[in-house]
Motif scaffolding. Structure first.
Motif, PDB file in Angstrom:
ATOM      1  N   ALA A   1      41.702   8.343  55.354  1.00  0.00           N
ATOM      2  CA  ALA A   1      41.805   8.459  53.893  1.00  0.00           C
ATOM      3  C   ALA A   1      40.519   9.027  53.295  1.00  0.00           C
ATOM      4  N   LEU A   2      39.383   8.682  53.889  1.00  0.00           N
ATOM      5  CA  LEU A   2      38.110   9.240  53.406  1.00  0.00           C
ATOM      6  C   LEU A   2      38.086  10.758  53.577  1.00  0.00           C
ATOM      7  N   ALA A   3      38.550  11.231  54.743  1.00  0.00           N
ATOM      8  CA  ALA A   3      38.616  12.675  54.955  1.00  0.00           C
ATOM      9  C   ALA A   3      39.645  13.321  54.031  1.00  0.00           C
ATOM     10  N   LEU A   4      40.689  12.576  53.741  1.00  0.00           N
ATOM     11  CA  LEU A   4      41.731  13.109  52.863  1.00  0.00           C
ATOM     12  C   LEU A   4      41.211  13.350  51.446  1.00  0.00           C
ATOM     13  N   VAL A   5      40.253  12.538  51.023  1.00  0.00           N
ATOM     14  CA  VAL A   5      39.638  12.745  49.701  1.00  0.00           C
ATOM     15  C   VAL A   5      38.972  14.123  49.643  1.00  0.00           C
ATOM     16  N   VAL A   6      38.285  14.487  50.729  1.00  0.00           N
ATOM     17  CA  VAL A   6      37.617  15.799  50.772  1.00  0.00           C
ATOM     18  C   VAL A   6      38.662  16.906  50.786  1.00  0.00           C
ATOM     19  N   PHE A   7      39.718  16.709  51.606  1.00  0.00           N
ATOM     20  CA  PHE A   7      40.805  17.696  51.653  1.00  0.00           C
ATOM     21  C   PHE A   7      41.415  17.893  50.269  1.00  0.00           C
ATOM     22  N   ALA A   8      41.579  16.785  49.534  1.00  0.00           N
ATOM     23  CA  ALA A   8      42.228  16.831  48.217  1.00  0.00           C
ATOM     24  C   ALA A   8      41.295  17.324  47.122  1.00  0.00           C
ATOM     25  N   ARG A   9      40.018  17.501  47.443  1.00  0.00           N
ATOM     26  CA  ARG A   9      39.020  17.925  46.449  1.00  0.00           C
ATOM     27  C   ARG A   9      39.015  16.986  45.238  1.00  0.00           C
ATOM     28  N   TRP A  10      39.180  15.701  45.517  1.00  0.00           N
ATOM     29  CA  TRP A  10      39.083  14.655  44.495  1.00  0.00           C
ATOM     30  C   TRP A  10      40.162  14.816  43.422  1.00  0.00           C
TER      31      TRP A  10
ATOM     32  N   LEU B   1      46.703  12.417  74.282  1.00  0.00           N
ATOM     33  CA  LEU B   1      46.343  13.676  73.630  1.00  0.00           C
ATOM     34  C   LEU B   1      47.048  13.792  72.276  1.00  0.00           C
ATOM     35  N   MET B   2      48.334  13.448  72.242  1.00  0.00           N
ATOM     36  CA  MET B   2      49.066  13.521  70.981  1.00  0.00           C
ATOM     37  C   MET B   2      48.541  12.498  69.974  1.00  0.00           C
ATOM     38  N   GLY B   3      48.122  11.329  70.477  1.00  0.00           N
ATOM     39  CA  GLY B   3      47.579  10.307  69.585  1.00  0.00           C
ATOM     40  C   GLY B   3      46.272  10.725  68.941  1.00  0.00           C
ATOM     41  N   MET B   4      45.594  11.700  69.561  1.00  0.00           N
ATOM     42  CA  MET B   4      44.336  12.185  68.991  1.00  0.00           C
ATOM     43  C   MET B   4      44.547  13.171  67.855  1.00  0.00           C
ATOM     44  N   LEU B   5      45.773  13.700  67.706  1.00  0.00           N
ATOM     45  CA  LEU B   5      46.004  14.781  66.747  1.00  0.00           C
ATOM     46  C   LEU B   5      45.563  14.442  65.311  1.00  0.00           C
ATOM     47  N   PRO B   6      45.921  13.244  64.753  1.00  0.00           N
ATOM     48  CA  PRO B   6      45.472  12.969  63.382  1.00  0.00           C
ATOM     49  C   PRO B   6      43.955  12.967  63.234  1.00  0.00           C
TER      50      PRO B   6
ATOM     51  N   LEU C   1      42.673  16.493  63.403  1.00  0.00           N
ATOM     52  CA  LEU C   1      42.923  17.123  62.108  1.00  0.00           C
ATOM     53  C   LEU C   1      41.892  16.658  61.083  1.00  0.00           C
ATOM     54  N   THR C   2      41.496  15.386  61.165  1.00  0.00           N
ATOM     55  CA  THR C   2      40.467  14.864  60.252  1.00  0.00           C
ATOM     56  C   THR C   2      39.151  15.611  60.441  1.00  0.00           C
ATOM     57  N   ILE C   3      38.750  15.809  61.707  1.00  0.00           N
ATOM     58  CA  ILE C   3      37.503  16.529  61.974  1.00  0.00           C
ATOM     59  C   ILE C   3      37.599  17.965  61.471  1.00  0.00           C
ATOM     60  N   LEU C   4      38.751  18.601  61.704  1.00  0.00           N
ATOM     61  CA  LEU C   4      38.933  19.982  61.248  1.00  0.00           C
ATOM     62  C   LEU C   4      38.815  20.072  59.729  1.00  0.00           C
TER      63      LEU C   4
ATOM     64  N   LEU D   1      37.134  18.088  57.733  1.00  0.00           N
ATOM     65  CA  LEU D   1      35.746  17.885  57.316  1.00  0.00           C
ATOM     66  C   LEU D   1      34.898  19.130  57.595  1.00  0.00           C
ATOM     67  N   VAL D   2      35.142  19.797  58.737  1.00  0.00           N
ATOM     68  CA  VAL D   2      34.387  21.016  59.053  1.00  0.00           C
ATOM     69  C   VAL D   2      34.698  22.113  58.035  1.00  0.00           C
ATOM     70  N   LEU D   3      35.995  22.296  57.734  1.00  0.00           N
ATOM     71  CA  LEU D   3      36.371  23.325  56.771  1.00  0.00           C
ATOM     72  C   LEU D   3      35.834  23.006  55.381  1.00  0.00           C
ATOM     73  N   ALA D   4      35.853  21.713  55.018  1.00  0.00           N
ATOM     74  CA  ALA D   4      35.350  21.329  53.696  1.00  0.00           C
ATOM     75  C   ALA D   4      33.856  21.583  53.587  1.00  0.00           C
ATOM     76  N   THR D   5      33.119  21.366  54.688  1.00  0.00           N
ATOM     77  CA  THR D   5      31.672  21.591  54.673  1.00  0.00           C
ATOM     78  C   THR D   5      31.348  23.066  54.465  1.00  0.00           C
ATOM     79  N   ARG D   6      32.195  23.949  55.035  1.00  0.00           N
ATOM     80  CA  ARG D   6      31.936  25.387  54.940  1.00  0.00           C
ATOM     81  C   ARG D   6      32.568  26.025  53.706  1.00  0.00           C
ATOM     82  N   SER D   7      33.338  25.243  52.969  1.00  0.00           N
ATOM     83  CA  SER D   7      34.055  25.810  51.835  1.00  0.00           C
ATOM     84  C   SER D   7      33.097  26.224  50.725  1.00  0.00           C
ATOM     85  N   ARG D   8      33.442  27.339  50.054  1.00  0.00           N
ATOM     86  CA  ARG D   8      32.655  27.797  48.907  1.00  0.00           C
ATOM     87  C   ARG D   8      33.069  27.082  47.633  1.00  0.00           C
ATOM     88  N   PHE D   9      34.101  26.268  47.728  1.00  0.00           N
ATOM     89  CA  PHE D   9      34.631  25.649  46.520  1.00  0.00           C
ATOM     90  C   PHE D   9      34.533  24.129  46.594  1.00  0.00           C
TER      91      PHE D   9
END
Length: 305
Positions: A225-234, A267-272, A275-278, A280-288
């Motif tokens: 949920a913490l990562a989801l906040v970043v994905f949602a841009r608050w 391996l499948m159990g690791m998917l969520p 996705l959380t790490i992905l 956070l990485v994309l959010a860190t590099r985002s210009r927005f």
């Protein structure tokens, strides 16, 4: 076709607890407070909801108990960071540990005891609709309450005075203080609401989804949920989209196993989490990046300019 229908129907089971916790965290972070206690809030909410439902036989009382338990733990965290000016990261981790410990200790006598929780209302005509029938009409009433909360919280944040005050405190607490807004008061209110919504998410898991309480039921959803906040841009609306995405990935493995497919379970159990790490990485590099300007900063009134 049946695989997709059953998969769609199972997505809210995983998505809505994430959504509720994310909405609470958005309120907290909009007021400038990083809250790492979500996992603990959800754990006490799930345990309290199950115990009260078992004792009273009323799932709605169980849901209320989960909200109250999360709110009390949220108050403890909010008081420590907004009034006592404790470190937000360390306080959040401490409250998370308290929540996990309390849920395990108090709930140990009720582990693995099934109960009649909250069920979906009987809508035979609509539940048989292809694809969307299971996703929309085989869910308990609490699912619709969760969707309604997205609209209500978005309206509060953007259209009401208290929502604008949350944002003002998170962007520039010194300016908000000069304007007569109580910074500790707003941050404590946000912290309590965060705990209540996370507790509601935990109660959803035990009372509306599983109809049982087991230790470690939350299983890392507070961190997602913490990562989801970043994905949602608050933003609450984007939180709904993100929660459904995470929920779809999370529920893919059980559906594949139900179809008899041999898939690498771990391996499948690791998917969520991958996705959380992905995210956070994309959010860190985002210009927005849209995080509140004073997020994580402890405000001391004597330091204002």
């Amino acid at each position: 076709m049946s695989f997709i229908s059953f998969w769609f129907a199972s997505i809210p089971v995983s998505a809505l607890p994430l959504l509720l916790a994310c909405l609470g965290l958005i309120l907290s972070e909009r007021s400038g407070v990083v809250n790492l206690g979500a996992e603990g809030y959800m754990a006490v909410g799930a345990m309290s909801g199950a115990v009260v439902t078992l004792l009273t036989g009323s799932p709605w009382l169980g849901i209320g108990a989960g909200v109250l338990a999360g709110c009390c733990l949220g108050l403890l965290f909010a008081f420590s960071v907004a009034v006592l000016k404790a470190d937000q990261i360390l306080s959040g981790l401490a409250v998370m540990a308290i929540g996990l410990g309390l849920s395990g200790f108090i709930g140990r006598h009720w582990v693995h005891q099934p109960f009649n929780g909250m069920n979906a209302p009987d809508l035979p005509g609509l539940q048989q609709l292809p694809l969307l029938g299971g996703l929309l009409f085989k869910q308990p009433l609490l699912a619709w309450v969760s969707i309604l909360l997205v609209i209500v919280i978005a309206w509060i944040l953007h259209r009401t005075r208290i929502g604008l005050r949350f944002t003002a405190v998170g962007e520039d607490p010194a300016a908000a203080d000069n304007a007569g807004i109580s910074v500790p008061g707003m941050q404590m209110s946000a912290g309590m609401l965060c705990g209540a919504l996370c507790g509601l998410g935990g109660a959803y898991l035990s009372v509306a989804s599983a109809h049982i309480w087991v230790d470690n039921m939350v299983a890392g959803r507070g961190w997602i949920a913490l990562a989801l906040v970043v994905f949602a841009r608050w933003r609450p609306g984007r939180a709904l989209v993100g929660a459904l995405l995470f929920g779809a990935v999370d529920m893919l493995l059980p559906r594949l196993q139900a179809q008899g497919l041999q898939v690498p379970v771990y391996l499948m159990g690791m998917l969520p989490y991958l996705l959380t790490i992905l995210v956070l990485v994309l959010a860190t590099r985002s210009r927005f990046r849209d995080e509140p300007a004073a997020l994580g900063v402890t405000y001391l009134r004597q330091d204002r300019h």
